[in-house]
Design an enzyme around this catalytic site. Sequence first.
Site, PDB file in Angstrom:
ATOM      1  N   GLN A 160      -0.583  -6.129  -6.974  1.00  8.92           N
ATOM      2  CA  GLN A 160      -1.790  -5.548  -7.574  1.00  8.92           C
ATOM      3  C   GLN A 160      -1.613  -5.339  -9.073  1.00  8.92           C
ATOM      4  OE1 GLN A 160      -1.979  -1.768  -5.442  1.00  8.92           O
ATOM      5  NE2 GLN A 160       0.262  -1.674  -5.581  1.00  8.92           N
ATOM      6  N   ASP A 252       7.520  -2.660   3.811  1.00  8.98           N
ATOM      7  CA  ASP A 252       6.311  -2.684   4.622  1.00  8.98           C
ATOM      8  C   ASP A 252       6.442  -1.633   5.724  1.00  8.98           C
ATOM      9  OD1 ASP A 252       4.268  -3.199   6.357  1.00  8.98           O
ATOM     10  OD2 ASP A 252       4.549  -5.375   6.373  1.00  8.98           O
ATOM     11  N   CYS A 253       5.449  -0.751   5.852  1.00 13.60           N
ATOM     12  CA  CYS A 253       5.596   0.369   6.799  1.00 13.60           C
ATOM     13  C   CYS A 253       5.438  -0.068   8.258  1.00 13.60           C
ATOM     14  CB  CYS A 253       4.610   1.492   6.476  1.00 13.60           C
ATOM     15  SG  CYS A 253       2.896   1.077   6.787  1.00 13.60           S
ATOM     16  N   ASP A 273      -1.300   7.813   3.417  1.00 15.16           N
ATOM     17  CA  ASP A 273      -1.915   7.746   2.083  1.00 15.16           C
ATOM     18  C   ASP A 273      -1.929   6.292   1.600  1.00 15.16           C
ATOM     19  OD1 ASP A 273      -3.111   8.637  -0.186  1.00 15.16           O
ATOM     20  OD2 ASP A 273      -1.281   9.385  -1.132  1.00 15.16           O
TER      21      ASP A 273
END
Lengths: 364, 364
Positions: A160, A252-253, A273
């Site tokens: 991003q 990466d969760c 979040d």
Amino acid sequence: MVKIEIKHWQKSPEWRILIDYFFSLNLAVDCNAVLKALQPIFQEQGMTETVHNWEDHGYLVTYIKKNGSFANLRIHPHGLVLVDLQSYNDDMKGREEVDQLLNKVEERMKELFHSNIKRVKRLPAILRGGVIDRYWPTADGRLVEYDIDEVVYDEDSPFQNIKILHSKQFGNILILSGDVNLAESDLAYTQAIMGSGKEDYTGKEVLILGGGDGASNIDQMVIDGCKKHMRKTCGDVLDNLKGECYQVLIEDCIPVLKRYAKEGRMFDYVINDLTAVPISTSPEEDSTWEFLRLILDLSMKVLKQDGKYFTQGNCVNLTDALTLYEEQLSRLYCPVEFSKETVCVPSYMELWVFYTIWKKKTDI
Amino acid sequence: MVKIEIKHWQKSPEWRILIDYFFSLNLAVDCNAVLKALQPIFQEQGMTETVHNWEDHGYLVTYIKKNGSFANLRIHPHGLVLVDLQSYNDDMKGREEVDQLLNKVEERMKELFHSNIKRVKRLPAILRGGVIDRYWPTADGRLVEYDIDEVVYDEDSPFQNIKILHSKQFGNILILSGDVNLAESDLAYTQAIMGSGKEDYTGKEVLILGGGDGASNIDQMVIDGCKKHMRKTCGDVLDNLKGECYQVLIEDCIPVLKRYAKEGRMFDYVINDLTAVPISTSPEEDSTWEFLRLILDLSMKVLKQDGKYFTQGNCVNLTDALTLYEEQLSRLYCPVEFSKETVCVPSYMELWVFYTIWKKKTDI
């Protein structure tokens, strides 16, 4: 490809100003009479005139000045007169000239129409092409201008664009790919996503997903920017990825959640979040909804039976998106209940919805 | 006076939209090449072209459509290309056409300049001449758009214009002569001007100046509007001007204060909700400062030695005006001390400063 001569635009001090100005009238107007009345004001400025007459749609008159400025005068027969003036260089002299010209236009219009002027509105100048971008529209698509006075950080990560801009009143603001994420003024956000001070975290196991502005995140560059420039929000927690009572994982969760679920590791609180509820209201077309539901399911798997899951929703005006999110909650592997709270996050300039979700008590 | 045919503008569903759009480039451009590249996109729309060439200031190209819409294409040699499109009627079809056109412009620009495009920015449309006005600039002069969807009340009193507009997220908003005063969402304002919950008012004598949105005010029409449309803020307090424990006086507060001072009537709290600190920073030219100081002096005369005076200041960004206000405090008939607090009032879209003022303890 056009022929080009390299020259850095940032070095240019020039900005574009657009003054938006209109008169609403209670009556239809003789367009030609309005033109004749206002013409001299622009000509005094040494502006040259080009008139287009639509007949049934009125006039567009373009006035051009030698210095590169120009004005549009749009006269509608049904009683709307619009002036917008685009000038070059945001210097005081230029601003004064513009104000004087617009004041004359206003006087002349009042002489012409007296009490038939229903509304006169002069909007603040819009600055375009400036090095500092002050316009960051709200999630519900409204135009808002921020008091940005400095670009603190501006980098593209593999994921991003990451900006940290300084606002006079809000402090440093983290903006990810154009979305205002968090400012130093936004303690209200952190309080809301932690249960609005109603929880006692002592000795509890807490899993935080996302929140690169002060917690775990897949994007190392967000953390690098924040730990340097957002210390009022993240303190020193990002200086070391591991502390006595916390650990920051930059990955990466999803696999992490799957591993915890497999290990049977359970948490008292899960705070998501990661991302706001997608604005799109067609889940089948939007894999973000799939992603959201996957995260929710995995989170419920690692959440204790009496645990709580906190997350942000979206702008309170995006009711369709919020409703759709709530529908997703009824489609999880286990039954859940939820409550929501609307909170004012100062730098958002719109009210934001936060959710508390818990596993439904089932009678044995 | 021009010849006119009476026709009510309000009846017209037509709005003006302005799409503001720009490209910042890292390089100087061949203006003619940009024109040639973008020309076909506008011509496909059946728009007729008028070109003005400043040579050293680049081009202004105006495109005109039969239906009354038009576009400005402004090409700056130093690397800034601006498009603004003004169209008629805010219908979806019109919006789609505009979006398609702008998308084509963006594609073509990217073909031309590839990675040399530093920034592309498309701002939300600005609606002009609409029956509902969504633009209420902040005290520090920033352009902000509100989510106004209804004009609830709009009257001119002998003192000011009084509007109550409905915002989807903030509820009804009271706007006096263009200044956003209070919305139903703004409990934070009331709490701040009452001492942020730190005071115990039981059995205390309180004098409130101003606050027609729920207290005494010289303008009966503000009260009439508020007691009908701002009940979430004023409750039923305005239904009767006298209650068991309060009395509302609709008159100039100066003579009242003088009378109280003469009678030796003293209060535990004086809450001044009359007017914000004037934005002007030249007190000698501005009688509002005289007025402010007069109010302050009279208020101190009726304030008990251990009493407190609460008032709002201004937007936190207007530091000069705030400093000047604080200087006034050192010029009162009696020595005072003060503290200030910055509060987020949801509908203001800017942080606001509130003051607590008390008489300086003098050692006997």
